[in-house]
Scaffold this motif. Structure first.
Motif, PDB file in Angstrom:
ATOM      1  N   VAL A 114       0.846  -1.184   0.000  1.00 63.44           N
ATOM      2  CA  VAL A 114       0.000   0.000   0.000  1.00 63.44           C
ATOM      3  C   VAL A 114       0.883   1.236   0.000  1.00 63.44           C
ATOM      4  CG1 VAL A 114      -1.783   1.248   1.275  1.00 63.44           C
ATOM      5  CG2 VAL A 114      -1.785  -1.258   1.230  1.00 63.44           C
ATOM      6  N   PRO A 115       0.587   2.254  -0.805  1.00 61.89           N
ATOM      7  CA  PRO A 115       1.453   3.442  -0.846  1.00 61.89           C
ATOM      8  C   PRO A 115       1.593   4.089   0.518  1.00 61.89           C
ATOM      9  CG  PRO A 115      -0.095   3.444  -2.675  1.00 61.89           C
ATOM     10  CD  PRO A 115      -0.506   2.334  -1.758  1.00 61.89           C
ATOM     11  N   THR A 116       2.777   4.552   0.825  1.00 61.19           N
ATOM     12  CA  THR A 116       3.032   5.274   2.064  1.00 61.19           C
ATOM     13  C   THR A 116       2.952   6.764   1.799  1.00 61.19           C
ATOM     14  OG1 THR A 116       5.402   5.289   1.650  1.00 61.19           O
ATOM     15  CG2 THR A 116       4.522   3.404   2.849  1.00 61.19           C
ATOM     16  N   GLU A 117       3.082   7.543   2.851  1.00 60.88           N
ATOM     17  CA  GLU A 117       3.028   8.994   2.693  1.00 60.88           C
ATOM     18  C   GLU A 117       4.171   9.490   1.817  1.00 60.88           C
ATOM     19  OE1 GLU A 117       2.913  10.863   6.434  1.00 60.88           O
ATOM     20  OE2 GLU A 117       0.994  10.018   7.054  1.00 60.88           O
ATOM     21  N   ALA A 118       5.338   8.853   1.920  1.00 57.17           N
ATOM     22  CA  ALA A 118       6.473   9.273   1.101  1.00 57.17           C
ATOM     23  C   ALA A 118       6.208   9.019  -0.378  1.00 57.17           C
ATOM     24  CB  ALA A 118       7.732   8.534   1.541  1.00 57.17           C
ATOM     25  N   GLN A 119       5.406   7.970  -0.665  1.00 62.75           N
ATOM     26  CA  GLN A 119       5.098   7.646  -2.049  1.00 62.75           C
ATOM     27  C   GLN A 119       3.947   8.484  -2.582  1.00 62.75           C
ATOM     28  OE1 GLN A 119       4.447   3.516  -1.248  1.00 62.75           O
ATOM     29  NE2 GLN A 119       6.407   2.889  -2.113  1.00 62.75           N
ATOM     30  N   ASP A 120       3.248   9.200  -1.726  1.00 68.17           N
ATOM     31  CA  ASP A 120       2.111  10.009  -2.156  1.00 68.17           C
ATOM     32  C   ASP A 120       2.530  11.353  -2.712  1.00 68.17           C
ATOM     33  OD1 ASP A 120       0.323   8.104  -1.560  1.00 68.17           O
ATOM     34  OD2 ASP A 120      -0.294   8.917   0.370  1.00 68.17           O
ATOM     35  N   GLY A 121       3.819  11.711  -2.601  1.00 66.30           N
ATOM     36  CA  GLY A 121       4.249  13.017  -3.066  1.00 66.30           C
ATOM     37  C   GLY A 121       3.781  14.114  -2.124  1.00 66.30           C
ATOM     38  N   HIS A 122       3.879  15.359  -2.592  1.00 65.63           N
ATOM     39  CA  HIS A 122       3.458  16.511  -1.794  1.00 65.63           C
ATOM     40  C   HIS A 122       2.573  17.368  -2.673  1.00 65.63           C
ATOM     41  CE1 HIS A 122       3.947  20.587   0.095  1.00 65.63           C
ATOM     42  NE2 HIS A 122       3.696  19.841   1.163  1.00 65.63           N
ATOM     43  N   LEU A 123       1.274  17.328  -2.419  1.00 57.44           N
ATOM     44  CA  LEU A 123       0.304  18.046  -3.229  1.00 57.44           C
ATOM     45  C   LEU A 123      -0.071  19.362  -2.565  1.00 57.44           C
ATOM     46  CD1 LEU A 123      -2.102  15.223  -4.450  1.00 57.44           C
ATOM     47  CD2 LEU A 123      -0.133  16.200  -5.611  1.00 57.44           C
ATOM     48  N   VAL A 124       0.059  20.448  -3.318  1.00 59.53           N
ATOM     49  CA  VAL A 124      -0.374  21.767  -2.870  1.00 59.53           C
ATOM     50  C   VAL A 124      -1.806  21.979  -3.370  1.00 59.53           C
ATOM     51  CG1 VAL A 124       0.132  24.239  -2.899  1.00 59.53           C
ATOM     52  CG2 VAL A 124       1.999  22.574  -3.071  1.00 59.53           C
ATOM     53  N   GLY A 125      -2.637  22.555  -2.516  1.00 57.01           N
ATOM     54  CA  GLY A 125      -4.042  22.725  -2.880  1.00 57.01           C
ATOM     55  C   GLY A 125      -4.919  21.638  -2.319  1.00 57.01           C
ATOM     56  N   GLN A 126      -4.354  20.800  -1.452  1.00 61.43           N
ATOM     57  CA  GLN A 126      -5.095  19.715  -0.822  1.00 61.43           C
ATOM     58  C   GLN A 126      -5.387  20.067   0.626  1.00 61.43           C
ATOM     59  OE1 GLN A 126      -3.260  15.832  -1.144  1.00 61.43           O
ATOM     60  NE2 GLN A 126      -4.028  15.221   0.848  1.00 61.43           N
ATOM     61  N   ARG A 127      -6.567  19.772   1.065  1.00 65.17           N
ATOM     62  CA  ARG A 127      -6.926  20.048   2.457  1.00 65.17           C
ATOM     63  C   ARG A 127      -6.102  19.169   3.402  1.00 65.17           C
ATOM     64  NH1 ARG A 127     -11.403  23.110   3.282  1.00 65.17           N
ATOM     65  NH2 ARG A 127     -12.752  23.480   1.483  1.00 65.17           N
ATOM     66  N   LYS A 128      -5.768  19.720   4.552  1.00 63.73           N
ATOM     67  CA  LYS A 128      -4.964  18.997   5.518  1.00 63.73           C
ATOM     68  C   LYS A 128      -5.804  18.155   6.467  1.00 63.73           C
ATOM     69  CE  LYS A 128      -1.304  20.940   3.862  1.00 63.73           C
ATOM     70  NZ  LYS A 128      -0.380  20.152   3.005  1.00 63.73           N
ATOM     71  N   ASP A 129      -7.063  18.496   6.604  1.00 64.44           N
ATOM     72  CA  ASP A 129      -7.922  17.761   7.522  1.00 64.44           C
ATOM     73  C   ASP A 129      -9.246  17.437   6.836  1.00 64.44           C
ATOM     74  OD1 ASP A 129      -8.808  20.311   7.286  1.00 64.44           O
ATOM     75  OD2 ASP A 129      -9.047  20.709   9.424  1.00 64.44           O
ATOM     76  N   GLY A 130      -9.920  16.456   7.374  1.00 63.99           N
ATOM     77  CA  GLY A 130     -11.226  16.081   6.852  1.00 63.99           C
ATOM     78  C   GLY A 130     -11.194  15.342   5.534  1.00 63.99           C
ATOM     79  N   LEU A 131     -10.036  14.792   5.149  1.00 60.76           N
ATOM     80  CA  LEU A 131      -9.965  14.095   3.867  1.00 60.76           C
ATOM     81  C   LEU A 131     -10.802  12.825   3.866  1.00 60.76           C
ATOM     82  CD1 LEU A 131      -6.186  14.432   2.921  1.00 60.76           C
ATOM     83  CD2 LEU A 131      -8.132  15.640   1.931  1.00 60.76           C
ATOM     84  N   ALA A 132     -10.898  12.178   5.041  1.00 59.01           N
ATOM     85  CA  ALA A 132     -11.640  10.919   5.092  1.00 59.01           C
ATOM     86  C   ALA A 132     -13.118  11.118   4.776  1.00 59.01           C
ATOM     87  CB  ALA A 132     -11.474  10.280   6.471  1.00 59.01           C
ATOM     88  N   ASP A 133     -13.646  12.303   5.111  1.00 57.69           N
ATOM     89  CA  ASP A 133     -15.075  12.560   4.889  1.00 57.69           C
ATOM     90  C   ASP A 133     -15.349  13.178   3.520  1.00 57.69           C
ATOM     91  OD1 ASP A 133     -15.490  11.682   7.479  1.00 57.69           O
ATOM     92  OD2 ASP A 133     -15.274  13.703   8.317  1.00 57.69           O
ATOM     93  N   MET A 134     -14.306  13.483   2.771  1.00 62.12           N
ATOM     94  CA  MET A 134     -14.503  14.125   1.476  1.00 62.12           C
ATOM     95  C   MET A 134     -14.560  13.083   0.368  1.00 62.12           C
ATOM     96  SD  MET A 134     -11.856  17.347   1.805  1.00 62.12           S
ATOM     97  CE  MET A 134     -12.334  17.973   0.202  1.00 62.12           C
ATOM     98  N   GLU A 135     -15.276  13.424  -0.672  1.00 66.14           N
ATOM     99  CA  GLU A 135     -15.345  12.547  -1.831  1.00 66.14           C
ATOM    100  C   GLU A 135     -14.120  12.749  -2.716  1.00 66.14           C
ATOM    101  OE1 GLU A 135     -18.936  13.221  -3.914  1.00 66.14           O
ATOM    102  OE2 GLU A 135     -20.237  12.419  -2.325  1.00 66.14           O
TER     103      GLU A 135
END
Length: 617
Positions: free
Chosen positions: A222-243
């Protein structure tokens, strides 16, 4: 005379008459190869007809098994038979697995070897362990294709991997069309920027339909945080509840080109394109040469949805739901088809590029916001310059601020006569005088020339070469900004040392002399050993070595100085003089706005007669 033999009265139970078909051979056949030793022994008798058991009857089954006949054909060895059994069992297992998987067959574009341009189609039943387009053939013989990126792959992929995927996509798409019995794309369809390949299946749709899930290895990491890159423009919280975003465009800030201007123009245009196509927009900056995006600018607009899994972000085809755009895939996104779609071919003047200009302008307005340290300084500097140009009340006009952008270094003009050097600085000064005379050499309603306004007119200069500011042409001008200055090489007079006295070694002074050079930029903060070779022929060599923190800090200062220069010139100048060969010159036109820069004629190019254009590949 001896009495005749009475065979019928014999009581021996094992004596039987030879059948009529029995072929009686000579005595040697029964008694060995040696002949009779005497006339007595050679006398005919019935001893050869006496057996321990009677011979089988011609019409009855044999009472004992017949001896095996020897064959001249060689029998297979036991090892060979075992291999045949194993092969058959493996074939049955493969067939059984194919039936479970729905009969899908994968054609994978294999890795290319050095020096090869063709890509081999390889048949297999497992997804490859490297990113590549794949062709799928179902049990009905219908072929489709998609792009397989292992979920464990690092995001973003390397420049070479993105470039290879886009090249292979064209190969696989053409192969699938051939399998479908379709002719190659027509010229009109191949130039259609928004053409949708009917045989392409997006990764997300393929997973929903089970096309990829049937052959996907579920043991993958499963991808780790290091493999996810660094995205600007992404919310820092509440991602689990977002579509998850329905569609998106992610711009990767990574390039083998050291110049910052090309990256900004492509970034702004990509943002405008994402807005037009109603895609969510993200910026990836984990491998940007200038550091993090938020070290130079404020964060890009935060999206109302979360980005998709990274293996669903594809560099091609253009109709992928989640698109990745970078300098490596610029030709796919901003190439010939892009120009055909957005250029107004009915126009031959600068209005031909109006639609492309509008895309870049949308990106500039949304993204060009300097960080909290530089933004206040730029506003203050713009205010100071405008106050210098203002004249006392009662005069007809204020002075004119002429912004001058001078690019030297490793970039040379388009104009042929100056292609091997630079536009002479006196041409900038001469154009400045012409513009001032044109705008202020008239009689005011109060009478007399607009002399006061002339006195309050001046040049604001921005250059990558610090020595430009000290020349006679610009000695009375103002720097665009003085927050970050690039130091030139100061030539100090050193007293001639005595010949017989040992002196301490003094390293040669170093400065940003001559302008912006890519080799100098890549070597900032690196050891002198790396500076021995001033060129770097391998575009991917910058990926191999991670820059140190000091290197990134120095690069960031260079980038901040560049964008502050542009910000001051774009906001404070009434007119800008520059060379169209420099990307900073084209960015200034976007920052000034179409009406002021293009329609109003306040964007002045002195590098030939070229019109404004955006991204050049």
């Amino acid at each position: 005379m001896a009495p005749p033999m009475d065979i019928h009265r014999s009581a021996h139970p094992k004596v039987m008459i030879a059948p009529p078909r029995l072929n009686l051979r000579r005595a040697a056949s029964y008694q060995g190869e040696r002949g009779p030793s005497s006339s007595t022994t050679s006398r005919f008798n019935f001893n050869h007809l006496i057996f321990s058991s009677p011979p089988p009857s011609p019409g009855l089954p044999a009472l004992v098994p017949r001896p095996r006949k020897s064959s001249s054909a060689p029998r297979p060895s036991r090892v060979l038979r075992v291999l045949v059994w194993i092969s058959g069992l493996a074939a049955l297992l493969i067939l059984f697995r194919a039936l479970i998987q729905g009969g899908e067959r994968i054609l994978v574009v294999g890795r290319s070897f050095e020096g090869e341009e063709q890509y081999e189609m390889v048949g297999q039943d497992e997804l490859p362990e490297f990113p590549t387009p794949i062709a799928l053939t179902d049990q009905h013989g219908k072929s489709r294709w998609t792009v397989s990126i292992p979920p464990s792959s690092e995001f973003p992929l390397s420049i070479k991997e993105y470039s290879d995927i886009c090249t292979k996509c064209q190969e696989v798409a053409a192969h699938v069309r051939a399998l479908r019995g379709k002719s190659p794309l027509s010229q009109h369809a191949s130039q259609d920027y928004y053409y949708e390949d009917p045989y392409f299946i997006d990764v997300r749709d393929a997973e929903k339909k089970g096309i990829l899930l049937g052959v996907q290895d579920k043991k993958r990491a499963v991808p780790t945080e290091a493999q996810d890159g660094h995205l600007v423009g992404q919310r820092k919280d509440g991602l689990a509840d977002m579509e998850t975003c329905r569609t998106s465009l992610t711009f990767v800030l990574e390039s083998s080109d050291a110049g910052l201007g090309s990256a900004l123009m492509m970034l702004w245009t990509a943002y405008g394109l994402a807005q037009k196509e109603k895609r969510a927009f993200f910026i990836e900056d984990s491998r940007w040469a200038y550091g993090q995006y938020t070290d130079m600018f404020k964060s890009s607009p935060v999206q109302n949805c979360k980005p998709p899994p990274r293996h669903q972000m594809l560099p091609c085809p253009r109709n992928a739901k989640h698109l990745v755009v970078s300098a490596a895939t610029a030709r796919e996104t901003f190439g010939t088809n892009f120009n055909v779609e957005y250029e107004n071919t009915k126009r031959t003047d600068v209005n031909r590029e109006h639609a492309i200009y509008d895309l870049a302008r949308i990106g500039y307005e949304a993204l060009f916001h300097l960080n909290n340290d530089d933004h206040p300084y730029v506003n203050k500097r713009v205010k100071e310059l405008k106050e210098k140009a203002s004249v006392p009340q009662g005069n007809y006009n204020d002075g004119t601020i002429i912004g001058v952008h001078v690019r030297q270094g490793d970039l040379h003009p388009f104009e042929y006569q100056y292609n091997g050097a630079y536009i002479p600085l006196d041409q900038y000064a001469q154009k400045f005088q012409e513009l001032i005379e044109e705008r202020h050499n008239f009689s005011t309603p109060l009478g007399g020339e607009d002399i006061v306004a002339k006195q309050h007119s001046f040049m604001v200069v921005a250059s990558d070469n610090p020595d430009v500011y000290e020349t006679d042409e610009f000695k009375d001008s103002f720097r665009a900004q003085e927050q970050i200055k690039l130091a030139g090489k100061q030539l100090e007079e050193v007293s001639k040392p005595e010949k017989w006295v040992m002196h301490k070694f003094i390293d040669e002074s170093f400065g940003w002399e001559g302008g912006f050079f890519a080799s100098m930029f890549w070597n900032l903060g690196r050891a002198t050993l790396h500076n021995a070779d001033g060129t770097d022929d391998d575009d991917n060599s910058q990926e191999a070595e991670q820059p140190s923190a000091d290197t990134v800090r120095l690069r960031g200062l260079v980038g901040r100085a560049y964008v502050m220069d542009l910000a001051v010139l774009g906001q404070a100048s009434d007119t800008v003089i520059c060379t169209m060969s420099a990307m900073g010159c084209r960015l200034l036109a976007v920052m000034m706005g179409w009406d002021k820069a293009i329609a109003g004629g306040n964007w002045v190019n002195i590098d030939g007669t070229f019109m404004w254009t955006g991204i050049t590949l």
